[in-house]
Scaffold this active site. Structure first.
Site, short mmCIF file in Angstrom:
data_model
loop_
_atom_site.label_atom_id
_atom_site.label_comp_id
_atom_site.label_asym_id
_atom_site.label_seq_id
_atom_site.Cartn_x
_atom_site.Cartn_y
_atom_site.Cartn_z
N LYS A 177 5.20 -39.59 -14.96
CA LYS A 177 4.11 -38.78 -14.41
C LYS A 177 3.22 -39.60 -13.49
O LYS A 177 3.03 -40.80 -13.70
CB LYS A 177 3.25 -38.21 -15.56
CG LYS A 177 4.05 -37.31 -16.49
CD LYS A 177 3.28 -36.92 -17.74
CE LYS A 177 2.19 -35.90 -17.48
NZ LYS A 177 1.60 -35.40 -18.78
N GLY A 220 0.57 -29.42 -11.73
CA GLY A 220 1.94 -29.38 -12.22
C GLY A 220 2.92 -30.16 -11.35
O GLY A 220 4.12 -30.08 -11.55
N GLU A 247 5.70 -41.19 -20.62
CA GLU A 247 5.46 -40.81 -22.01
C GLU A 247 6.65 -40.05 -22.54
O GLU A 247 7.57 -39.69 -21.79
CB GLU A 247 4.14 -40.02 -22.15
CG GLU A 247 4.06 -38.76 -21.36
CD GLU A 247 2.66 -38.13 -21.36
OE1 GLU A 247 1.65 -38.84 -21.53
OE2 GLU A 247 2.58 -36.91 -21.17
N ARG A 289 -13.87 -29.87 -15.31
CA ARG A 289 -14.41 -28.74 -14.54
C ARG A 289 -14.22 -27.46 -15.34
O ARG A 289 -13.59 -27.47 -16.39
CB ARG A 289 -13.65 -28.62 -13.23
CG ARG A 289 -12.16 -28.46 -13.50
CD ARG A 289 -11.36 -28.11 -12.28
NE ARG A 289 -9.94 -28.33 -12.52
CZ ARG A 289 -9.13 -27.48 -13.13
NH1 ARG A 289 -9.58 -26.34 -13.59
NH2 ARG A 289 -7.85 -27.76 -13.30
P1 ADP Z 1 -1.18 -31.28 -14.29
O1 ADP Z 1 -2.43 -32.08 -14.15
O2 ADP Z 1 -0.30 -31.36 -13.10
O3 ADP Z 1 -1.42 -29.89 -14.78
P2 ADP Z 1 -0.38 -32.06 -17.03
O4 ADP Z 1 -0.32 -33.44 -17.51
O5 ADP Z 1 -1.49 -31.21 -17.53
O6 ADP Z 1 -0.32 -32.04 -15.42
O7 ADP Z 1 0.97 -31.31 -17.38
C1 ADP Z 1 1.25 -30.01 -16.93
C2 ADP Z 1 2.37 -29.40 -17.74
O8 ADP Z 1 3.55 -30.23 -17.65
C3 ADP Z 1 2.09 -29.25 -19.21
O9 ADP Z 1 1.37 -28.08 -19.52
C4 ADP Z 1 3.51 -29.23 -19.75
O10 ADP Z 1 4.08 -27.96 -19.50
C5 ADP Z 1 4.24 -30.25 -18.89
N1 ADP Z 1 4.20 -31.60 -19.49
C6 ADP Z 1 3.34 -32.61 -19.18
N2 ADP Z 1 3.56 -33.70 -19.94
C7 ADP Z 1 4.61 -33.40 -20.77
C8 ADP Z 1 5.31 -34.10 -21.82
N3 ADP Z 1 4.99 -35.35 -22.17
N4 ADP Z 1 6.33 -33.46 -22.43
C9 ADP Z 1 6.67 -32.19 -22.10
N5 ADP Z 1 6.05 -31.48 -21.13
C10 ADP Z 1 5.02 -32.06 -20.46
#
Ligand code: ADP
Length: 463
Positions: free
Chosen positions: A170, A177, A212, A303
């Site tokens: 990430k 997303g 992760e 926010r």
């Molecule tokens: P953003 O800031 O782009 O929204 P997030 O970290 O909140 O990113 O992650 C968005 C979505 O991606 C989560 O709601 C989930 O669906 C998926 N996701 C993120 N991290 C993981 C993970 N470690 N395992 C499985 N799905 C993940």
């Protein structure tokens, strides 16, 4: 609330500039007016043409349609705030809402930023720093080091093996997303790192990546927090936002169904404590993945969120008014938030897009009819004759229902959807109708992959 100083006429600002557009600008305006504050709207050239037909005086035009030249143009927004005599700026969500430099620029100009201190935005804007801060505060995180990845493929493979495949790479600066890639074995690591790094550099101007554990079947459950500047911090319920397409939320609900009350209380209390530790102020959201009865922190949004109305309905609180109170320097009384959620709420994000292909569908709305009645709320800026511009995200309305039980809320949403009519453009209304008739969704507790799975099965074909 009646004790609050503002009611006695002592306030830091009288007028708020709303640095946003669409439904959220309307939402914030309503809160300002309800609190007897002035509200100044801004608009790009694309939006100004629509707005001026309706409003007295109309919004202040701050630049061309392209967001980078208008809603993201800090100098233009600042100039509009100065020119209008506003004492504070509400950034809504998106655009400049999580921009620490903007928050600082406002403060330097003697204006109140309606949001957390720039330092908190900075920590949470960097997902690696956020994860580290949360680990320190005892908030449970997704397994994986709170350290950036290097370009050394061997080391990265070792990290992945320690975590255990599958893993997810990430972007530290990621959002919306984007900037994530799942890796299932060591052969995929090198490419995944270089592609995601390039994406991150281009999309977010920040090449740092982290890794992760990829959770296979989690739900997305998030906790709302609210803090004042004197160290009072509370959590105000949780929401389930598992129904996602391309990591973007489509339907949200509160409370998240089937969560053990004691676990929720303990997790919420950790979130509130983390807020106190980082000197947080205003509203915020701790996002978790929830799997096998455990919570794993993924990120904090510093926010107001699109889905805030489902919490407002079930917690009996106006989160935008609370933001404004806190920005005025008011205290919050933790005891007044210490009550269980009342009933159940759902929100459908109605987008101007094709329900099958998801292609954006800008253009003129010839007719817009929304439902009314007990337990129904519609947050929107569109109306008959409104032209949806092609330049911004496709959200045109949020349909929110609130009923005593989840089952009743589902029935109410079905009725509300049936009464909603938007002609002239395509919308995802047919998708929402399918979702609220999907037996798995109706039963509750679907995971974050559920909607994509249904779509692959042809859920919306011939919708
Ligand atoms: P953003 O800031 O782009 O929204 P997030 O970290 O909140 O990113 O992650 C968005 C979505 O991606 C989560 O709601 C989930 O669906 C998926 N996701 C993120 N991290 C993981 C993970 N470690 N395992 C499985 N799905 C993940």
């Amino acid at each position: 609330m009646s004790e609050r100083k503002m009611a006695r006429g002592l306030r830091r600002f009288d007028t708020v500039l709303i640095a946003n557009r669409g439904e959220i600008a309307e939402r914030v305006k309503r809160a300002c007016l309800a609190m007897n504050m002035g509200a100044v709207a801004i608009a790009s050239e694309a939006d100004a043409a629509e707005a001026s037909a309706l409003e007295d005086g109309g919004p202040l035009c701050i630049g061309p349609a392209t967001a980078s030249k208008s809603y993201l143009n800090q100098a233009a927004v600042l100039l509009a705030a100065r020119a209008s005599g506003a004492g504070a700026v509400h950034p809504g969500y998106g655009f400049l809402s999580e921009n620490a430099d903007f928050a600082e620029a406002l403060e330097r100009a003697g204006l109140v930023f309606i949001g957390p201190p720039a330092s908190a935005i900075r920590i949470m804007g960097d997902k690696i720093a956020a994860k580290r801060a949360m680990q320190q505060a005892g908030v449970p995180c997704v397994p994986g080091p709170g350290e950036p990845l290097t370009d050394d493929v061997e080391v990265t493979c070792r990290v992945a093996e320690e975590i255990g495949y599958p893993v997810i790479i990430k972007a530290a600066g990621g959002g919306g997303g984007r900037g994530m890639r799942v890796v299932r074995n060591s052969a995929e690591i090198a490419d995944a790192v270089s592609i995601t790094r390039e994406e991150a550099r281009r999309a977010f101007g920040k090449p740092e990546l982290y890794m992760e554990k990829f959770l296979e079947k989690p739900r997305h459950v998030e906790f709302q927090v609210l803090c004042d500047e004197y160290g009072n911090a509370v959590w105000v319920g949780h929401r389930d936002c598992s129904l996602q397409r391309r990591h973007q939320k489509v339907v949200e609900e509160a409370p998240a169904p089937g969560i053990d009350a004691a676990l929720a209380a303990a997790t919420g209390a950790r979130c509130a404590e983390a807020c106190r530790q980082i000197g947080y102020r205003g509203v915020g959201t701790f996002e978790f993945l929830y799997e096998n009865g455990a919570f794993f922190f993924i990120e904090m949004n510093t926010r107001l969120q699109v889905e805030h109305p489902v919490t407002e309905a079930t917690a009996g609180v106006d989160l935008v008014q609370e933001q404004l109170w806190v920005a005025q320097g008011e205290t919050i009384d933790p005891a007044s938030f210490d009550r269980p959620a009342s009933g159940h709420a759902f929100e459908c994000r109605i987008n101007a897009e094709d329900p099958e292909t998801f292609a954006a569908s800008p253009g003129r709305i010839t007719l817009a009819r929304f439902p009314v009645g007990t337990g129904i709320r519609v947050d929107t800026h569109v109306h008959d004759g409104y032209r949806v511009p092609a330049y911004y995200d496709s959200l045109i309305a949020k349909l929110i229902v609130h009923a005593p039980t989840r089952t009743e809320a589902i029935l109410l949403m079905r009725k509300a959807l049936a009464e909603t009519r938007i002609d002239g453009i395509s919308t995802n209304l047919p998708l929402h109708v399918k979702i609220f008739n999907d037996p798995d969704f109706v039963a509750g507790t679907v995971d974050i992959h559920h909607l994509e799975k249904r779509l692959k099965e042809g859920f919306c074909a011939n919708a």
